[in-house]
Motif scaffolding. Sequence first.
Motif, PDB file in Angstrom:
ATOM      1  N   SER A   1       0.277  -5.941  -6.877  1.00  8.67           N
ATOM      2  CA  SER A   1      -1.034  -6.514  -7.179  1.00  8.67           C
ATOM      3  C   SER A   1      -1.711  -7.652  -6.145  1.00  8.67           C
ATOM      4  O   SER A   1      -2.804  -8.069  -6.156  1.00  8.67           O
ATOM      5  CB  SER A   1      -0.810  -7.312  -8.407  1.00  8.67           C
ATOM      6  N   VAL A   2      -0.911  -7.874  -4.862  1.00  7.57           N
ATOM      7  CA  VAL A   2      -1.566  -8.496  -3.876  1.00  7.57           C
ATOM      8  C   VAL A   2      -2.742  -7.723  -3.286  1.00  7.57           C
ATOM      9  O   VAL A   2      -3.787  -8.391  -3.097  1.00  7.57           O
ATOM     10  CB  VAL A   2      -0.623  -8.660  -2.861  1.00  7.57           C
ATOM     11  N   PRO A   3      -2.717  -6.675  -2.696  1.00  6.58           N
ATOM     12  CA  PRO A   3      -4.082  -5.973  -2.244  1.00  6.58           C
ATOM     13  C   PRO A   3      -4.999  -5.647  -3.348  1.00  6.58           C
ATOM     14  O   PRO A   3      -4.609  -5.642  -4.305  1.00  6.58           O
ATOM     15  CB  PRO A   3      -3.444  -4.781  -1.588  1.00  6.58           C
ATOM     16  N   VAL A   4      -6.364  -5.614  -2.944  1.00  8.56           N
ATOM     17  CA  VAL A   4      -7.412  -5.167  -3.678  1.00  8.56           C
ATOM     18  C   VAL A   4      -7.020  -3.750  -4.250  1.00  8.56           C
ATOM     19  O   VAL A   4      -7.248  -3.828  -5.771  1.00  8.56           O
ATOM     20  CB  VAL A   4      -8.634  -5.066  -3.027  1.00  8.56           C
ATOM     21  N   GLU A   5      -6.607  -2.855  -3.792  1.00  8.54           N
ATOM     22  CA  GLU A   5      -6.186  -1.406  -4.283  1.00  8.54           C
ATOM     23  C   GLU A   5      -5.262  -1.589  -5.492  1.00  8.54           C
ATOM     24  O   GLU A   5      -5.276  -1.220  -6.546  1.00  8.54           O
ATOM     25  CB  GLU A   5      -5.885  -0.518  -3.328  1.00  8.54           C
ATOM     26  N   GLY A   6      -4.326  -2.601  -5.337  1.00  9.48           N
ATOM     27  CA  GLY A   6      -3.252  -2.911  -6.367  1.00  9.48           C
ATOM     28  C   GLY A   6      -3.733  -3.383  -7.433  1.00  9.48           C
ATOM     29  O   GLY A   6      -3.544  -3.079  -8.617  1.00  9.48           O
TER      30      GLY A   6
ATOM     31  N   LEU B   1       0.844  -1.107   0.053  1.00 11.10           N
ATOM     32  CA  LEU B   1      -0.051   0.044   0.063  1.00 11.10           C
ATOM     33  C   LEU B   1       0.979   1.259  -0.010  1.00 11.10           C
ATOM     34  O   LEU B   1       0.289   2.303  -0.486  1.00 11.10           O
ATOM     35  CB  LEU B   1      -1.123  -0.028   1.072  1.00 11.10           C
ATOM     36  N   ALA B   2       2.022   1.313   0.564  1.00 10.60           N
ATOM     37  CA  ALA B   2       2.972   2.267   0.526  1.00 10.60           C
ATOM     38  C   ALA B   2       3.302   2.776  -0.594  1.00 10.60           C
ATOM     39  O   ALA B   2       3.281   3.950  -1.103  1.00 10.60           O
ATOM     40  CB  ALA B   2       4.035   2.264   1.744  1.00 10.60           C
ATOM     41  N   ALA B   3       3.914   1.622  -1.512  1.00 11.72           N
ATOM     42  CA  ALA B   3       4.279   1.877  -2.669  1.00 11.72           C
ATOM     43  C   ALA B   3       3.048   2.236  -3.822  1.00 11.72           C
ATOM     44  O   ALA B   3       3.472   2.866  -4.584  1.00 11.72           O
ATOM     45  CB  ALA B   3       5.009   0.476  -3.292  1.00 11.72           C
ATOM     46  N   LEU B   4       1.893   1.782  -3.571  1.00 11.96           N
ATOM     47  CA  LEU B   4       0.701   2.081  -4.111  1.00 11.96           C
ATOM     48  C   LEU B   4       0.558   3.531  -4.347  1.00 11.96           C
ATOM     49  O   LEU B   4       0.084   4.356  -5.006  1.00 11.96           O
ATOM     50  CB  LEU B   4      -0.283   1.236  -3.912  1.00 11.96           C
TER      51      LEU B   4
ATOM     52  N   THR C   1      -4.408 -10.560 -10.275  1.00 12.04           N
ATOM     53  CA  THR C   1      -5.253  -9.401 -10.658  1.00 12.04           C
ATOM     54  C   THR C   1      -6.404 -10.140 -11.221  1.00 12.04           C
ATOM     55  O   THR C   1      -7.676  -9.483 -11.183  1.00 12.04           O
ATOM     56  CB  THR C   1      -4.652  -8.649 -11.834  1.00 12.04           C
ATOM     57  N   VAL C   2      -6.608 -11.283 -11.485  1.00 13.75           N
ATOM     58  CA  VAL C   2      -7.753 -12.067 -12.002  1.00 13.75           C
ATOM     59  C   VAL C   2      -8.642 -12.103 -10.951  1.00 13.75           C
ATOM     60  O   VAL C   2      -9.687 -13.004 -11.350  1.00 13.75           O
ATOM     61  CB  VAL C   2      -7.425 -12.853 -13.075  1.00 13.75           C
TER      62      VAL C   2
END
Length: 344
Positions: free
Chosen positions: A209-214, A175-178, A249-250
């Motif tokens: 891409s692990v968290p939903v926001e990613g 999340l920090a990188a996002l 992502t899928v």
Amino acid sequence: MTGVYLDPTRAPVAFGRLAIPELFAQLEEADTDTKLRALLSLCDVTHDPERLYQVVSEGFLGQLEVLMKDDEPAVRTGTCELLHLLTSHNIGRHALLSSTPLLSRLSLLLDDASAPCRTRAHRVINSLALLPAGADTLQPLLAKLMVKLEEEEEEEEVQALLLSTLNCCSRQDALAALAHRGVTLIARKLPHACSDIRREAAGAMMALSVPVEGKRQVCEAAVLPVLAALLRDQDVDVQANAAGAIMNTVVITTGKHQCLDLDVLPVLLDLVSERREDKEEEKRRKALVLYSLRALTSLAEAPEGRRRLLEQLPILVGRSQAPEDDPDISKAARTAVSVVTWTP
């Protein structure tokens, strides 16, 4: 009588435990050549874990912070080289991570006027980031690392090191990188001509891409077409990381629909069905096959994905029943079969 050869680029090394104190004493000399010879000798002797332990345990690290401010670029570069050697051992890594002054000075060297010094500084930071504790400690540097990535003026080794560091940090806290435009900036590196940069960029994208926001940002930034192209890369690690990012992502509906529109299914099935006679090469492909199977499993949750995969069911069944297959791959294939053939 044969004379004793003395390397003029290195300082003479004293016997036993006197070596480290005497070499560090020479680092306090004003003469640049003296300091450089001492640094080279220290790099030689700290390959010995016992000497490395002596450097850390007897409080010599503080002197290196002073040398990192030296006016001579070669001295700053040599100091970073010594720090990199120290991070090869657990005690050296922990000592550096616990020293706020050294880490602060190291971060400043990322902007050093000397390219070799910047490269050595990136090597040290990357070595620290490979540890979970190091990746956590380096989180405050994320904003600066993203800025460095955006500058796109460093040589290929530095770009690969930078992406590797961001990959490690993102695995700890994506999340920090996002929040610092990680997806957009890293996506620019995915088509790079250098395979090391493509591999690290795809690995960082998998972590993001692990968290939903990613997952959402990957879809919105149109990264999936680039990742789909990387599934055909010549480097198996690039392929595996791209498949891992697609797998993550899928999970969301938008990712499923985009991948189905991109016709990624046949490519993933080809990767799953492909086999290599060389056992070592087949081991290297394990992550690629696993990620591809898991991506196919998620795509099978969409009606259109299930319909297409039912037509190719023998491929999945074959991987689930092959006795020579890795148990993890067989299990993933069985899961894919069960999802594809599921009926309400």
